[in-house]
Structures are given as structure tokens and as C-alpha cells.
Design a protein around this motif. Structure first.
Motif, PDB file in Angstrom:
ATOM      1  N   ALA A  70      43.034  23.234  42.139  1.00 25.70           N
ATOM      2  CA  ALA A  70      42.008  24.141  41.613  1.00 25.70           C
ATOM      3  C   ALA A  70      40.604  23.695  41.986  1.00 25.70           C
ATOM      4  N   ILE A  71      40.317  22.395  41.912  1.00 23.21           N
ATOM      5  CA  ILE A  71      38.968  21.928  42.227  1.00 23.21           C
ATOM      6  C   ILE A  71      38.684  22.079  43.718  1.00 23.21           C
ATOM      7  N   ALA A  72      39.718  21.916  44.563  1.00 20.64           N
ATOM      8  CA  ALA A  72      39.539  22.131  46.007  1.00 20.64           C
ATOM      9  C   ALA A  72      39.259  23.609  46.291  1.00 20.64           C
ATOM     10  N   ARG A  73      39.950  24.488  45.575  1.00 21.42           N
ATOM     11  CA  ARG A  73      39.703  25.925  45.753  1.00 21.42           C
ATOM     12  C   ARG A  73      38.316  26.303  45.249  1.00 21.42           C
ATOM     13  N   SER A  74      37.917  25.693  44.134  1.00 17.97           N
ATOM     14  CA  SER A  74      36.584  25.950  43.598  1.00 17.97           C
ATOM     15  C   SER A  74      35.509  25.530  44.592  1.00 17.97           C
ATOM     16  N   LEU A  75      35.717  24.369  45.243  1.00 18.91           N
ATOM     17  CA  LEU A  75      34.770  23.903  46.258  1.00 18.91           C
ATOM     18  C   LEU A  75      34.639  24.918  47.389  1.00 18.91           C
ATOM     19  N   LYS A  76      35.770  25.427  47.870  1.00 22.52           N
ATOM     20  CA  LYS A  76      35.745  26.397  48.965  1.00 22.52           C
ATOM     21  C   LYS A  76      34.982  27.658  48.570  1.00 22.52           C
ATOM     22  N   ILE A  77      35.254  28.159  47.365  1.00 19.55           N
ATOM     23  CA  ILE A  77      34.591  29.381  46.884  1.00 19.55           C
ATOM     24  C   ILE A  77      33.094  29.165  46.731  1.00 19.55           C
ATOM     25  N   GLU A  78      32.723  28.034  46.123  1.00 17.18           N
ATOM     26  CA  GLU A  78      31.306  27.757  45.887  1.00 17.18           C
ATOM     27  C   GLU A  78      30.561  27.513  47.198  1.00 17.18           C
ATOM     28  N   LEU A 109      49.529  31.596  32.272  1.00 15.04           N
ATOM     29  CA  LEU A 109      50.393  30.726  33.069  1.00 15.04           C
ATOM     30  C   LEU A 109      49.695  30.283  34.346  1.00 15.04           C
ATOM     31  N   LYS A 110      48.978  31.228  34.966  1.00  7.86           N
ATOM     32  CA  LYS A 110      48.259  30.895  36.192  1.00  7.86           C
ATOM     33  C   LYS A 110      47.174  29.860  35.907  1.00  7.86           C
ATOM     34  N   ARG A 111      46.463  30.059  34.782  1.00  5.47           N
ATOM     35  CA  ARG A 111      45.409  29.111  34.422  1.00  5.47           C
ATOM     36  C   ARG A 111      46.008  27.734  34.125  1.00  5.47           C
ATOM     37  N   GLU A 112      47.124  27.728  33.384  1.00  7.69           N
ATOM     38  CA  GLU A 112      47.761  26.458  33.042  1.00  7.69           C
ATOM     39  C   GLU A 112      48.199  25.714  34.305  1.00  7.69           C
ATOM     40  N   SER A 113      48.593  26.467  35.341  1.00  6.07           N
ATOM     41  CA  SER A 113      49.024  25.820  36.586  1.00  6.07           C
ATOM     42  C   SER A 113      47.860  25.194  37.330  1.00  6.07           C
ATOM     43  N   LEU A 114      46.629  25.520  36.946  1.00  5.24           N
ATOM     44  CA  LEU A 114      45.440  24.992  37.614  1.00  5.24           C
ATOM     45  C   LEU A 114      44.704  23.948  36.765  1.00  5.24           C
ATOM     46  N   ILE A 115      45.206  23.697  35.556  1.00  8.44           N
ATOM     47  CA  ILE A 115      44.535  22.775  34.643  1.00  8.44           C
ATOM     48  C   ILE A 115      45.290  21.454  34.567  1.00  8.44           C
ATOM     49  N   ARG A 119      26.031  20.990  34.359  1.00  6.43           N
ATOM     50  CA  ARG A 119      25.827  22.361  33.912  1.00  6.43           C
ATOM     51  C   ARG A 119      27.167  23.042  33.626  1.00  6.43           C
ATOM     52  N   PRO A 120      27.136  24.088  32.780  1.00  5.12           N
ATOM     53  CA  PRO A 120      28.398  24.773  32.448  1.00  5.12           C
ATOM     54  C   PRO A 120      29.125  25.330  33.662  1.00  5.12           C
ATOM     55  N   PHE A 121      28.378  25.736  34.698  1.00  2.00           N
ATOM     56  CA  PHE A 121      29.029  26.333  35.861  1.00  2.00           C
ATOM     57  C   PHE A 121      29.374  25.319  36.949  1.00  2.00           C
ATOM     58  N   ASP A 122      29.046  24.050  36.755  1.00  2.00           N
ATOM     59  CA  ASP A 122      29.513  23.022  37.678  1.00  2.00           C
ATOM     60  C   ASP A 122      31.006  22.802  37.443  1.00  2.00           C
ATOM     61  N   ALA A 123      31.766  22.626  38.521  1.00  6.37           N
ATOM     62  CA  ALA A 123      33.220  22.476  38.407  1.00  6.37           C
ATOM     63  C   ALA A 123      33.598  21.001  38.350  1.00  6.37           C
ATOM     64  N   LEU A 124      34.471  20.669  37.400  1.00  7.68           N
ATOM     65  CA  LEU A 124      34.924  19.295  37.212  1.00  7.68           C
ATOM     66  C   LEU A 124      36.443  19.265  37.316  1.00  7.68           C
ATOM     67  N   GLY A 125      36.963  18.380  38.166  1.00 10.12           N
ATOM     68  CA  GLY A 125      38.405  18.322  38.342  1.00 10.12           C
ATOM     69  C   GLY A 125      38.910  16.908  38.554  1.00 10.12           C
ATOM     70  N   THR A 128      40.652  19.414  32.636  1.00 10.01           N
ATOM     71  CA  THR A 128      39.800  19.774  33.776  1.00 10.01           C
ATOM     72  C   THR A 128      40.651  20.551  34.785  1.00 10.01           C
ATOM     73  N   TRP A 129      40.012  21.019  35.866  1.00  9.16           N
ATOM     74  CA  TRP A 129      40.781  21.583  36.965  1.00  9.16           C
ATOM     75  C   TRP A 129      41.630  20.484  37.589  1.00  9.16           C
ATOM     76  N   ASN A 130      42.783  20.846  38.108  1.00 10.07           N
ATOM     77  CA  ASN A 130      43.574  19.867  38.851  1.00 10.07           C
ATOM     78  C   ASN A 130      43.117  19.836  40.314  1.00 10.07           C
ATOM     79  N   LYS A 131      43.830  19.067  41.150  1.00  8.35           N
ATOM     80  CA  LYS A 131      43.377  18.869  42.528  1.00  8.35           C
ATOM     81  C   LYS A 131      43.343  20.181  43.317  1.00  8.35           C
TER      82      LYS A 131
END
Length: 349
Positions: free
Chosen positions: A191-199, A174-180, A248-254, A186-189
């Protein structure tokens, strides 16, 4: 306590659905093995089985081994909610001609005690086997009841544990679905913003650059106006597929906006991200799409920014710079890439 096996036939084929199949894992079998070893010591019998309908093959021995013959005998008897004690199988009206009573291993003593699940339904039995005729004492009877209670409590704990695992899995899904993004996968807005912060945090610690890339399909507005939302949605889906093949597989796309795609490329310098952007631009430009049976040439505009040119930028500033670069690219015309560069004119390709 009874000595009957009403309705039993020595040729009965046992098919039982106890609802405990999912618990009969290797780890659970280890626990059952411990109970069976304990039963051997408590009741001083040749063998003890805790069965939920099938025990053959559990020992890993051949079908002609003593243990497997005992297991075969146990499996040939139906699970019963009665407490059964048969002191002498050779004198039993139904089991005297059983092949493992008449022949090897010449089983003589048999006990079956029911095991119940949380819903008070029969799920299994404790079975005791021996090669000597004997009686079960009253103390052993009480001990057997206590033994069954311990096993039932272990089963209840196992069910609770399995339910907790399933709940954790469901929550994760459910958590993953809320971010897709449901359309693009792809990641939604958020999730991709959070991914940017983490990376960004990881890249700062590793002293590596990070780049952002905004992509916008040039033809999407016209296609939506002519063919409708369904066709423009299909274009976005195909664009995402092209982009995935270039990163690359580890690049984030949203999906950052309605028609904007944001890519986070950890470790990529301003030179690397421009090479990646060019690869994406060519991949889309050289593969026209069939829309409503019409071949349509596709292009993109892109805005690019990197931390090696903006080392003090935070995630929000990087996104703002990349969006401005994208707006500059769209203003310059289709099939254009602009890289944000401090103190320099925008780089247009």
C-alpha cells in the motif's frame, strides 16, 4: 376475506419486529408515501396506510390531527396475515368501543391486507380507513391483491439493494484490511509503495516536489534480543504514534520492512523533509519509553531523499536512494540522519 379480529383487545400495545427497520429510511418513506397516495385514489377512501407496525408520527402533525388519530387507530391493531374487511366498525363486537370509533374521527370502515417478505413471512399490511360504512367490491378486492404484490416487489428490490450496499461495504473493508499492517495500523509495504506512485504522479502534474523518509528505531534489535518480540512490537507501535504527531494528516506512513517505516511527504522539498525528520528525531529522543518497567532512551536513524534533488527519479529509484541513505545513517551510528544528494557527500546530522 374475514371480518374477525380474533384475540384483539382495543388496549393492545403493538410491538412488532418485522426485520425491515433498516429499510425504513427517509428515502424509503418517500416511496411508501407514494403508495399510500395511490391507494387513496384507487379505493376512494379517507386514508390509506402501508404499515410495517407503526405509522404514528410519520405525517409530522400533532397527535390531535385527523391523520394522526387515524394513524393511532392503525397502530392499535396488530399486523394480521388475514384479509380483513369491516364494513361498519360501530357494529363490531371488539372495535365498536375503540376511542377513535366512538369519538373523533369516528372511523367506520376498515380494511387490512397482508404484505409478505421474500421469505413468505408477514412484514406489514395495507390499511384502508373511511368514515362511511361501505362494502369492498370484488374488483376492489382483486385490485388490492395487485397493489400488495407491487409493494412486495418493491420491498424485495429494496432488500436486494440493501444487500448490495452491505456487500460493497464489506468488500471495501476487506480491501482496506488487505492494505493495512495488522500490528501498527499503518499502510503495509504494498500500500505504501502504491501511495508513493500515486503521489508522485500528482506532484509531477502539479509541479511540486515529493520526499521520502525511511525511519529505523536504533534500539529495536537489542530490545528484541533481551525482552522478546512483544516488547519490540510495542516499541514500533509507540514509534508510529510519535511519527504521526510530527507529520501532516495527508502524509502516508507505512511499514516497509520488518522494522523500517516509510513516510511519503507530497509537496515537501529536501529542506522541508529535513525539518520534518528533525522533528521526528527529537520527538523520539526526548521521550524515553518504559519497557518492562525500565525507562529506555530511544533514538532513530533516518534516510531521506527528495525529487527536487533527483527530478528524474521514478518511485523505485527514490526508494532505493532512501534505503541507501538509511544504511549510511545506521553505519554512522545511532541518532543519525542522512540525506541522499547527487554528486555530493552524504549530509550527516
Amino acid at each position: 376475506m374475514t371480518t374477525s379480529l380474533e384475540g384483539f383487545s382495543a388496549t393492545t400495545s403493538l410491538v412488532v419486529n418485522t426485520g425491515f427497520e433498516r429499510m425504513l429510511t427517509e428515502k424509503f418513506d418517500v416511496k411508501i408515501g407514494r403508495f399510500e397516495r395511490l391507494g387513496l385514489q384507487l379505493f376512494s377512501v379517507a386514508n390509506c396506510f402501508v404499515t410495517f407496525g407503526h405509522v404514528s408520527g410519520r405525517s409530522g402533525g400533532s397527535g390531535r390531527s385527523i391523520t394522526e388519530m387515524e394513524a393511532s387507530f392503525s397502530d392499535s391493531l396488530p399486523l394480521s396475515d388475514e384479509f380483513l374487511v369491516i364494513s361498519d366498525l360501530s357494529a363490531h363486537s371488539l372495535l365498536a368501543e375503540h376511542r377513535h370509533v366512538m369519538g373523533d374521527p369516528f372511523i367506520r370502515f376498515y380494511v387490512s391486507y397482508p404484505i409478505y417478505g421474500q421469505d413468505a413471512k408477514l412484514v406489514g399490511c395495507i390499511r384502508l380507513l373511511d368514515y362511511q360504512t361501505r362494502e369492498l367490491t370484488e374488483n376492489q378486492h382483486l385490485l388490492l391483491a395487485d397493489f400488495a404484490t407491487i409493494i412486495e416487489r418493491e420491498l424485495a428490490l429494496g432488500v436486494i439493494y440493501q444487500n448490495q450496499i452491505e456487500l460493497v461495504k464489506q468488500n471495501r473493508n476487506l480491501k482496506r484490511e488487505s492494505l493495512i499492517d495488522p500490528l501498527l495500523g499503518t499502510w503495509n509495504k504494498v500500500a505504501i509503495a502504491r501511495s508513493l506512485k500515486i503521489e508522485m504522479e500528482r506532484c509531477v502534474k502539479a509541479q511540486k516536489p515529493l520526499s521520502l523518509l525511511f525511519v529505523y528505531p536504533d534500539q529495536i534489535d537489542d530490545l528484541r534480543a533481551v525482552y522478546g518480540a512483544a516488547s519490540s512490537d510495542q516499541l514500533l507501535i509507540r514509534t508510529v504514534s510519535r511519527i504521526r504527531s510530527c507529520i501532516r494528516p495527508f502524509d502516508a506512513l507505512g511499514r516497509f520492512g520488518s522494522d523500517q517505516l516509510l513516510i511519503v511527504l507530497p509537496g515537501a522539498s529536501h529542506l522541508v523533509v529535513m525539518a520534518v525528520t528533525e522533528r521526528i528525531r527529537l520527538a523520539i529522543m526526548t521521550h524515553p519509553e518504559m519497557i518492562e518497567n525500565v525507562e529506555t532512551a530511544m533514538t532513530i536513524c533516518a534516510g531521506v531523499v527528495s525529487t527536487d534533488t533527483y527530478p528524474d527519479a521514478d518511485p523505485e529509484m527514490l526508494i532505493s536512494l532512501a534505503e541507501k541513505a538509511l544504511l549510511s545513517a545506521r553505519s554512522a551510528g545511532n541518532n543519525t540522519v542522512v540525506q541522499a544528494m547527487p554528486g555530493q557527500p552524504d549530509l550527516i546530522i
